[in-house]
Write a protein that holds these residues in place. Sequence first.
Motif, PDB file in Angstrom:
ATOM      1  N   GLU B  29     -25.837  35.133   9.333  1.00  0.00           N
ATOM      2  CA  GLU B  29     -26.158  35.290  10.748  1.00  0.00           C
ATOM      3  C   GLU B  29     -24.901  35.589  11.546  1.00  0.00           C
ATOM      4  N   ASN B  30     -23.744  35.200  10.994  1.00  0.00           N
ATOM      5  CA  ASN B  30     -22.487  35.475  11.677  1.00  0.00           C
ATOM      6  C   ASN B  30     -22.141  36.956  11.507  1.00  0.00           C
ATOM      7  N   LEU B  31     -21.857  37.633  12.643  1.00  0.00           N
ATOM      8  CA  LEU B  31     -21.720  39.086  12.571  1.00  0.00           C
ATOM      9  C   LEU B  31     -20.475  39.506  11.785  1.00  0.00           C
ATOM     10  N   ILE B  32     -19.384  38.725  11.890  1.00  0.00           N
ATOM     11  CA  ILE B  32     -18.177  39.106  11.146  1.00  0.00           C
ATOM     12  C   ILE B  32     -18.404  38.958   9.653  1.00  0.00           C
ATOM     13  N   LYS B  33     -19.094  37.871   9.263  1.00  0.00           N
ATOM     14  CA  LYS B  33     -19.402  37.683   7.843  1.00  0.00           C
ATOM     15  C   LYS B  33     -20.292  38.815   7.352  1.00  0.00           C
ATOM     16  N   ARG B  34     -21.202  39.239   8.216  1.00  0.00           N
ATOM     17  CA  ARG B  34     -22.089  40.345   7.850  1.00  0.00           C
ATOM     18  C   ARG B  34     -21.288  41.614   7.582  1.00  0.00           C
ATOM     19  N   GLU B 137     -23.281  34.704  16.661  1.00  0.00           N
ATOM     20  CA  GLU B 137     -24.347  34.393  15.707  1.00  0.00           C
ATOM     21  C   GLU B 137     -25.582  35.205  16.091  1.00  0.00           C
ATOM     22  N   ALA B 138     -26.115  35.954  15.135  1.00  0.00           N
ATOM     23  CA  ALA B 138     -27.176  36.903  15.460  1.00  0.00           C
ATOM     24  C   ALA B 138     -28.424  36.192  15.987  1.00  0.00           C
ATOM     25  N   ASP B 139     -28.767  35.008  15.433  1.00  0.00           N
ATOM     26  CA  ASP B 139     -30.013  34.361  15.875  1.00  0.00           C
ATOM     27  C   ASP B 139     -29.863  33.789  17.283  1.00  0.00           C
ATOM     28  N   ASP B 140     -28.663  33.295  17.620  1.00  0.00           N
ATOM     29  CA  ASP B 140     -28.433  32.837  18.988  1.00  0.00           C
ATOM     30  C   ASP B 140     -28.574  33.980  19.979  1.00  0.00           C
ATOM     31  N   ALA B 143     -32.177  34.783  20.449  1.00  0.00           N
ATOM     32  CA  ALA B 143     -32.842  33.788  21.296  1.00  0.00           C
ATOM     33  C   ALA B 143     -32.488  34.010  22.767  1.00  0.00           C
ATOM     34  N   MET B 144     -31.196  34.307  23.042  1.00  0.00           N
ATOM     35  CA  MET B 144     -30.785  34.538  24.426  1.00  0.00           C
ATOM     36  C   MET B 144     -31.465  35.772  24.993  1.00  0.00           C
ATOM     37  N   ASP B 145     -31.600  36.796  24.172  1.00  0.00           N
ATOM     38  CA  ASP B 145     -32.262  38.025  24.631  1.00  0.00           C
ATOM     39  C   ASP B 145     -33.711  37.741  25.004  1.00  0.00           C
ATOM     40  N   ILE B 146     -34.415  36.968  24.141  1.00  0.00           N
ATOM     41  CA  ILE B 146     -35.836  36.685  24.401  1.00  0.00           C
ATOM     42  C   ILE B 146     -35.972  35.852  25.665  1.00  0.00           C
ATOM     43  N   GLU B 147     -35.070  34.858  25.820  1.00  0.00           N
ATOM     44  CA  GLU B 147     -35.097  34.027  27.026  1.00  0.00           C
ATOM     45  C   GLU B 147     -34.928  34.874  28.277  1.00  0.00           C
TER      46      GLU B 147
ATOM     47  N   THR C  84     -12.859  36.417  18.410  1.00  0.00           N
ATOM     48  CA  THR C  84     -14.257  35.984  18.455  1.00  0.00           C
ATOM     49  C   THR C  84     -14.419  34.518  18.067  1.00  0.00           C
ATOM     50  N   ALA C  85     -14.444  34.196  16.782  1.00  0.00           N
ATOM     51  CA  ALA C  85     -14.746  32.821  16.386  1.00  0.00           C
ATOM     52  C   ALA C  85     -14.010  32.492  15.103  1.00  0.00           C
ATOM     53  N   ARG C  86     -13.901  31.182  14.795  1.00  0.00           N
ATOM     54  CA  ARG C  86     -13.188  30.764  13.590  1.00  0.00           C
ATOM     55  C   ARG C  86     -14.131  30.399  12.463  1.00  0.00           C
ATOM     56  N   THR C  87     -15.292  29.826  12.799  1.00  0.00           N
ATOM     57  CA  THR C  87     -16.210  29.397  11.743  1.00  0.00           C
ATOM     58  C   THR C  87     -17.596  29.965  12.007  1.00  0.00           C
ATOM     59  N   ALA C  88     -18.329  30.120  10.925  1.00  0.00           N
ATOM     60  CA  ALA C  88     -19.720  30.537  11.049  1.00  0.00           C
ATOM     61  C   ALA C  88     -20.588  29.289  11.142  1.00  0.00           C
ATOM     62  N   LYS C  89     -21.738  29.439  11.792  1.00  0.00           N
ATOM     63  CA  LYS C  89     -22.682  28.319  11.862  1.00  0.00           C
ATOM     64  C   LYS C  89     -23.245  28.061  10.476  1.00  0.00           C
ATOM     65  N   PRO C  90     -23.564  26.791  10.157  1.00  0.00           N
ATOM     66  CA  PRO C  90     -24.233  26.550   8.869  1.00  0.00           C
ATOM     67  C   PRO C  90     -25.600  27.235   8.855  1.00  0.00           C
TER      68      PRO C  90
END
Lengths: 150, 165, 210
Positions: B29-34, B137-140, B143-147, C84-90
């Motif tokens: 879900e994390n965009l950088i990890k993606r 985070e893509a899911d956050d 959620a913000m977009d839908i709100e 941006t960020a340091r950690t990813a969410k679980p």
Amino acid sequence: MKGDHHIILRVVAKCLIPLILIYAFYVQFHGEVGAGGAFQAGVVLAVALILHSLVFGLTATMRAVPPWFTRGLSAVGVLVYAGVGVWAMLNGGAYLEYQALFFEPPGGHDGQHAGIIIIELGVLFAVSGGLSTIFYALAGRVAEIRDEDW
Amino acid sequence: MWEFILDRAGYWAIIGLMMIGLFIAFSAENLIKRLVGLSLFMTTICLFYVTLGKITGGTAPILLKADMTSHYGSHAAEGAEAHLAAAGSERFADLVHTYSNPLPHVLMLTAIVVGVATLSVGLALIVRIREAYGTIEADDIRAMDIEAAIAQEAQAEKDLNEAAA
Amino acid sequence: MTDAVLGGTGTALINILLLAILFVVAIAIARLRSLFAIVMLSGVYSLVSAAWYILVDAVDVGFTEAAVGAGMSTAVLLGAMLLTARTAKPEKPFSRLGPFIVCLAVGVMLIYATIDLPALGDPSSPANAGVGLTFLEVNWYDTGVPNVVTSVLASYRGFDTLGETAVVFTAGLAVALLLGFGERSLAETLRRSPQPETRPPSVPRDGDAT
């Protein structure tokens, strides 16, 4: 200077950066006879710039190699490459037909050598300039992240 | 049977690596990890292409001395017509050594450099997303977009009711 | 044919070792949450795959991968991570099940497809006996450049390389348009401190008594 803690880092980087630059140009001009070429040389040049900015600070690097220079370099590179094609067309050949550069019959190598060297210079300019521009854009932005996120 | 499997075990390992990259790109879900997963996927596809161009007993596609002696430097003295006539037989050299296929190398070499350029465009977009939403985070973000959309709709409905009243 | 990549015991061992390292690194990236570790491991992955490129005779590609993957893309990823960020969410445990099944299915299908592929290192496979071999044969007569990769890149496929160069230029332009050319931060740094300083704005350093 207050950078006493990093004196070894600075001295080593000062010695290494010219070597990296020489190596980049070696890779560039020996790309025809050995492994390497303009793409690799361009990346190595950009990496030398990144090392300089990591050790001496982004401000010092931007003074040495200003951002307008890197983005101009990248545009000039593409123009040089496209210009070789136009040169061949002006001599009556097809676009990027290196045989036409010096009006050579098939099997002649002078036009090929000249064309390859010039377009590799263009690729070197475009890749090193483009990647340096990308690095400046990312590093030049002020971070607004909290320290406790680490 | 064993020979068949050994011939293809390299492919299978590379396909497994490819699927791990795809899995990271799909599941994170994390965009950088993606994006890291996507670049892993790309690197492994380049590995697959280059491995296809390997030839048994071949060497790197840089011509050795024995293969570059044929006619170099001789053509300057001869006429162009003689060369065109000779070209048919002379052009295709008989190679003394075996070389691996250079074509996949060329394609992947440029693909890697273009890959890092497009990767940085994606990262620049992520930095802008972080500045607009405060999270990557893509899911956050979803959620913000839908709100925001629901709030906008409620506002529009309220405006409509006020106008009617 | 079996000797292509599994040539000799020593080479086979090196191949198995490299592939094992690649697997370990890839799985670690999939499981980790610290973005710093993920970015560093992706650099390691690029470096090990550069070694694999050298093993399959692609010296130019190996060189590019080592310079780009381990050098440039790690630096770019770190720069973006700092912003941006340091950690990813679980991750939620069951949300990864769907992607896992999809990837498993795709992998099985691709492995099924490899049954029709020629064996690794087959000199007479369609890919190797076609235009690649022709490039090797005519290269010396046509261009007189020993490195076939360079001559194909710059001469035979010149249009392609022109396009790639334009893509790199356009990507640089796009990033600069999205994030600014970087001169604003230079001006800001100069305005904030009267004397020139050498500290990078975005890279914190421990023990620097500023």
